[in-house]
Design a protein around this motif. Sequence first.
Motif, short mmCIF file in Angstrom:
data_model
loop_
_atom_site.label_atom_id
_atom_site.label_comp_id
_atom_site.label_asym_id
_atom_site.label_seq_id
_atom_site.Cartn_x
_atom_site.Cartn_y
_atom_site.Cartn_z
N LEU A 181 0.82 -1.20 0.00
CA LEU A 181 0.00 0.00 0.00
C LEU A 181 0.86 1.26 0.00
CD1 LEU A 181 -2.78 1.44 0.32
CD2 LEU A 181 -2.45 1.26 2.79
N VAL A 182 1.88 1.29 0.85
CA VAL A 182 2.65 2.51 1.08
C VAL A 182 3.88 2.59 0.19
CG1 VAL A 182 3.89 3.84 2.84
CG2 VAL A 182 1.79 2.64 3.45
N GLY A 183 4.48 1.42 -0.14
CA GLY A 183 5.67 1.43 -0.97
C GLY A 183 6.96 1.28 -0.22
N ARG A 184 6.89 0.94 1.05
CA ARG A 184 8.09 0.68 1.86
C ARG A 184 7.68 -0.18 3.03
NH1 ARG A 184 7.54 3.59 6.47
NH2 ARG A 184 6.28 5.51 6.39
N SER A 185 8.67 -0.67 3.76
CA SER A 185 8.38 -1.49 4.93
C SER A 185 7.92 -0.63 6.10
CB SER A 185 9.64 -2.26 5.35
OG SER A 185 10.06 -3.12 4.31
N PRO A 186 7.04 -1.15 6.94
CA PRO A 186 6.55 -0.35 8.07
C PRO A 186 7.61 -0.19 9.15
CG PRO A 186 5.64 -2.56 8.16
CD PRO A 186 6.37 -2.46 6.86
N ARG A 187 7.60 0.97 9.79
CA ARG A 187 8.47 1.24 10.93
C ARG A 187 7.64 1.25 12.21
NH1 ARG A 187 10.75 4.96 6.88
NH2 ARG A 187 9.19 6.50 7.54
N ALA A 188 8.33 1.26 13.35
CA ALA A 188 7.66 1.12 14.63
C ALA A 188 6.63 2.22 14.88
CB ALA A 188 8.68 1.10 15.77
N ASP B 254 11.94 -3.48 -1.90
CA ASP B 254 10.89 -2.86 -2.71
C ASP B 254 9.65 -3.75 -2.68
OD1 ASP B 254 10.53 -1.77 -6.19
OD2 ASP B 254 9.28 -1.52 -4.41
N PRO B 255 8.75 -3.51 -1.70
CA PRO B 255 7.58 -4.37 -1.58
C PRO B 255 6.71 -4.39 -2.82
CG PRO B 255 7.84 -2.95 0.34
CD PRO B 255 8.78 -2.46 -0.70
N ARG B 256 6.90 -3.45 -3.74
CA ARG B 256 6.07 -3.42 -4.95
C ARG B 256 6.61 -4.35 -6.02
NH1 ARG B 256 6.57 2.93 -5.37
NH2 ARG B 256 8.63 2.28 -4.71
N ASN B 257 7.71 -5.02 -5.78
CA ASN B 257 8.28 -5.97 -6.73
C ASN B 257 7.31 -7.13 -6.88
OD1 ASN B 257 9.69 -8.03 -8.00
ND2 ASN B 257 11.66 -7.37 -7.15
N GLY B 258 6.58 -7.19 -7.94
CA GLY B 258 5.50 -8.16 -8.07
C GLY B 258 5.96 -9.58 -8.24
N ALA B 259 7.13 -9.82 -8.84
CA ALA B 259 7.53 -11.19 -9.15
C ALA B 259 7.89 -11.96 -7.90
CB ALA B 259 8.70 -11.17 -10.13
N SER B 260 8.95 -11.50 -7.20
CA SER B 260 9.39 -12.25 -6.04
C SER B 260 8.46 -12.08 -4.86
CB SER B 260 10.80 -11.83 -5.63
OG SER B 260 10.82 -10.44 -5.34
N GLY B 261 7.68 -11.01 -4.84
CA GLY B 261 6.78 -10.76 -3.72
C GLY B 261 5.61 -11.70 -3.67
N ASN B 262 5.45 -12.58 -4.68
CA ASN B 262 4.28 -13.46 -4.71
C ASN B 262 4.60 -14.87 -4.25
OD1 ASN B 262 2.94 -11.35 -5.72
ND2 ASN B 262 2.98 -12.02 -7.86
N GLU B 263 5.83 -15.11 -3.76
CA GLU B 263 6.16 -16.46 -3.33
C GLU B 263 6.33 -16.51 -1.83
OE1 GLU B 263 9.73 -16.51 -5.87
OE2 GLU B 263 10.83 -16.98 -4.04
N ILE B 264 5.79 -17.55 -1.23
CA ILE B 264 5.91 -17.76 0.20
C ILE B 264 6.32 -19.18 0.46
CG2 ILE B 264 4.22 -16.01 0.85
CD1 ILE B 264 2.15 -18.16 1.04
N LEU B 265 6.88 -19.46 1.61
CA LEU B 265 7.35 -20.79 1.95
C LEU B 265 6.27 -21.52 2.71
CD1 LEU B 265 9.90 -22.55 1.77
CD2 LEU B 265 10.54 -21.68 4.03
#
Length: 454
Positions: A269-276, A417-428
């Motif tokens: 949503l925001v384009g970066r990782s959340p901070r505290a 880059d959380p908006r990276n669609g390729a690698s962001g779609n895989e989970i273990l």
Amino acid sequence: AEQWGAAWYAEFNSAVAGVAPAPSSDLEASPTLRSLHEPWLKLKERDPDVEAGTMAHYRTSLVRHVLPAIGDVPVGELGHGRLRNFLRDLHAGRTLATKKGRASNQLVRNVAYTLTKLFDDALGEEWIDLPANPMRHPAVVAAIPPPQSVAERDGVLKRGEKVHLTVAQAERLIPCKDVPEWRRVLYVLAMTSGGFRPGELYGLVWSDVMLDEAIPRVRIRQAYKLKARTKGGSRIGKTKTPDAVRDNPLHPLAQRALRAWKAEGWGKLVGRSPRANDPVFPSPHGAHWRPRDAQNVRDDLDAAKLPTKYRGVIDINFKDATRHTFATWAAAAGVDDPIITRLMGHAAKSVVRKHYIDDDLAPLLAAIKKIRLDLTTGKVVALPLALVANGGADGDARLMSDTAALTAVRGKGAASDPRNGASGNEILADGEVVYINPVDARGVDGDGVGAVLP
């Protein structure tokens, strides 16, 4: 009291003697509510703890109801008898500007509350010289009707009944792919873990979300308040009441939803990782905000093919869909009233409430676990509910507790880059990489595009 007694005695003696009494200088100088209302509203505008909604109630009560009826009566002549008659006339509809029949109990209560606060402040600021606040006289208090909504008055709702969503409706709303992901996570949290006020939800930051504690919980320490324009707009401030500062355990569904939202959805949503210190439910720019919740709820209900009116009559708003829904579900599940009020941040009413339940999360967790939702609808659901709905257990690699853990699964580049669609779609999952379409991940039936999640 001596001054008023002396004035009455002088008038009495004059009447006995057949002489018209000389007007009391005190009564002549007594201001009216019309002359007091603007200075009082300006005083309340400067109070940082008075919210915009409260200011609107004050202004409306005075301008529409008080000033036309008793605004030009000297304050010194507004005794408890006259105030009782004013409240009776208002309740009966005799002083309403528009002919709507009887006024609702809540309207009369709002007007009485406004007048009480005005007299309190006018006495405190020494704008008026009265022995006491006449609105607090027992006879006036007795004339204030009990709480009752218009819907209760008209027989649409039973006494004490609140507009809410049913469990079945929530089970259709939350997994709906057409509802934005952040709102579905918000609904899960608010419906299952405490019926939080809107300001509490939008003031919540990640440092107050304890996902890895023995009893996962959220800490309510602040609220994002709506303020009038003259007060500089909305801002972070104190909770509505001191009792609203509390720790609430997380329902298992809310815990899993927040884990997945923090690991994946927030960054997308925001384009970066959340901070505290970032808000849990941010604007697209990552800032605190207060969206148009009432309309959003009705839009979301409509998207899920659900009614937007309760019993076909009352528009459903955000408070109905979250706070009222939680309270109704908890009561139906047999949760005791003291625990419900504690979870909702209401005022403590007993020693047990103040010194035991506040500190011991175990009975609170047991209470909210009585709320049960089945989100495995077999429909298309978007992340994170594709995982949450299918019962991911604690420690499930698909529900990583933080972004750093997720980075190890999907690769360093994706985390930066959380908006990276390729690698962001895989989970273990169970030692194997599973590819998931972040929009069209499927539920238990698994038909169509996306992974089949057990």
